[in-house]
Structures are given as C-alpha cells and as structure tokens.
Design a protein around this motif. Structure first.
Motif, short mmCIF file in Angstrom:
data_model
loop_
_atom_site.label_atom_id
_atom_site.label_comp_id
_atom_site.label_asym_id
_atom_site.label_seq_id
_atom_site.Cartn_x
_atom_site.Cartn_y
_atom_site.Cartn_z
N GLN A 47 -7.66 5.50 0.66
CA GLN A 47 -7.27 4.28 0.93
C GLN A 47 -6.10 3.39 1.56
OE1 GLN A 47 -9.89 3.21 -2.64
NE2 GLN A 47 -11.35 4.25 -1.90
N LEU A 48 -5.07 4.09 0.31
CA LEU A 48 -3.99 3.45 0.93
C LEU A 48 -3.80 3.75 2.05
CD1 LEU A 48 -2.69 3.81 -2.85
CD2 LEU A 48 -3.12 1.79 -2.02
N LEU A 49 -3.52 5.39 2.70
CA LEU A 49 -3.27 5.21 3.65
C LEU A 49 -3.60 4.51 5.19
CD1 LEU A 49 -2.69 9.51 3.77
CD2 LEU A 49 -1.27 7.11 3.70
N ALA A 107 0.97 -1.31 -0.50
CA ALA A 107 0.20 -0.26 -0.54
C ALA A 107 0.59 0.85 -0.28
CB ALA A 107 -1.01 -0.23 1.04
N HIS A 108 1.58 1.32 0.42
CA HIS A 108 2.68 2.07 0.66
C HIS A 108 3.46 2.64 -0.56
CE1 HIS A 108 5.56 4.85 1.94
NE2 HIS A 108 6.96 4.53 2.14
N LEU A 109 4.19 1.24 -1.64
CA LEU A 109 4.66 1.86 -2.75
C LEU A 109 4.05 2.32 -3.47
CD1 LEU A 109 6.61 -1.38 -2.57
CD2 LEU A 109 8.00 1.04 -2.52
N THR A 110 2.41 1.39 -3.40
CA THR A 110 1.58 1.70 -4.10
C THR A 110 1.06 3.48 -4.27
OG1 THR A 110 0.51 -0.24 -4.57
CG2 THR A 110 -0.94 1.95 -5.11
N ASP A 111 1.05 4.10 -3.04
CA ASP A 111 0.78 5.41 -2.29
C ASP A 111 1.95 6.35 -3.87
OD1 ASP A 111 -1.28 7.26 -1.39
OD2 ASP A 111 1.02 7.33 0.12
N THR A 112 2.97 5.58 -3.28
CA THR A 112 4.21 6.56 -3.17
C THR A 112 3.78 6.63 -5.16
OG1 THR A 112 5.64 5.30 -1.65
CG2 THR A 112 6.32 6.69 -3.50
N LEU A 123 1.58 11.06 -9.82
CA LEU A 123 0.83 11.60 -10.17
C LEU A 123 0.63 12.52 -10.42
CD1 LEU A 123 -0.67 7.97 -11.19
CD2 LEU A 123 1.04 9.04 -12.04
N VAL A 124 0.11 13.61 -12.14
CA VAL A 124 -0.74 14.59 -11.89
C VAL A 124 -2.07 14.42 -11.62
CG1 VAL A 124 0.34 15.65 -13.70
CG2 VAL A 124 -1.52 14.38 -14.39
#
Length: 124
Positions: free
Chosen positions: A81-83, A46-51, A56-57
């Motif tokens: 959601q990721l947080l 989730a952290h890597l996806t959020d990063t 992204l714009v």
C-alpha cells in the motif's frame, strides 16, 4: 491616411483579455506548484513510513486506518500500500509538471503578444 494603421492594431479589449489570460494562467501555475509540493510531501511520508515498517519483524501486528476503525493487516499488505501511494504520487507529480510546463509556455506567449501590441501602439 492614419486610419489603415489603426485598423491593423488589435482592439483594446484584446489587450485586456490577454492580460486576464496571463493572470489566470499564472494562478494556475502557482496552484500546480502547491499541488506538486503537497504530493511530494505525501510521497516522502509514505517512503519514510515504509522504511520504518520494513525494519520491523514480519510477525509485528500492523493496522490500517479505515475511516474511524483499524484493520489488522500483514506487513506485506502495508508495504504494498505504501509503495502504491508513492507510485501514484509520482505519476501525479509528473502530470502536474507537464501541465505546469504547458502553462508557463502559454504565459510566455501571451506576454510576448502583449509586448508586440505595446510596441505597435508606440510605433504609431
């Protein structure tokens, strides 16, 4: 005269029950370890996806997978959601670590009791 000493010794079934408790508790510790490992992976994913999402714009079209469909969501919603996913995983990890600590103490106490029983039998 030896009968009073034997009465002080716990019955053999107590020894067997303690051994079974140790084995059962050790299995619970291993299960907690596996669950902690899985939750750590979920949190990291989730952290890597959020990063990646945050790079992204803001106008980028993003979709949330829901069952077999995808719903268009804003970057902010996906980020939140990721947080939340990371926060929940962290809470569960803490709970499991506390449970694991308790189980490890329980194993140690049971092993100490087994040692005491064995020493009492040898002393006879």
């Amino acid at each position: 005269r030896a009968a009073p000493h034997r009465a002080a010794l716990p019955p053999p079934q107590a020894f067997t029950e303690l051994q079974a408790k140790v084995i059962d508790t050790q299995q619970k510790v291993k299960l907690a370890d596996l669950q902690i490992e899985q939750l750590s992976k979920t949190k990291k994913h989730a952290h890597l996806t959020d990063t990646e999402v945050m790079m992204l714009v803001d106008e980028t079209r993003m979709y949330e997978g829901v069952g077999r469909m995808f719903i268009l969501q804003s970057k902010g919603v996906i980020h939140n959601q990721l947080l939340e996913k990371q926060r929940i995983a962290e809470e569960k990890i803490k709970e499991l670590e506390q449970k694991k600590s308790y189980l490890e103490r329980s194993v140690k106490e049971a092993e100490d009791n087994i040692r005491e029983m064995l020493m009492a039998r040898r002393a006879q």
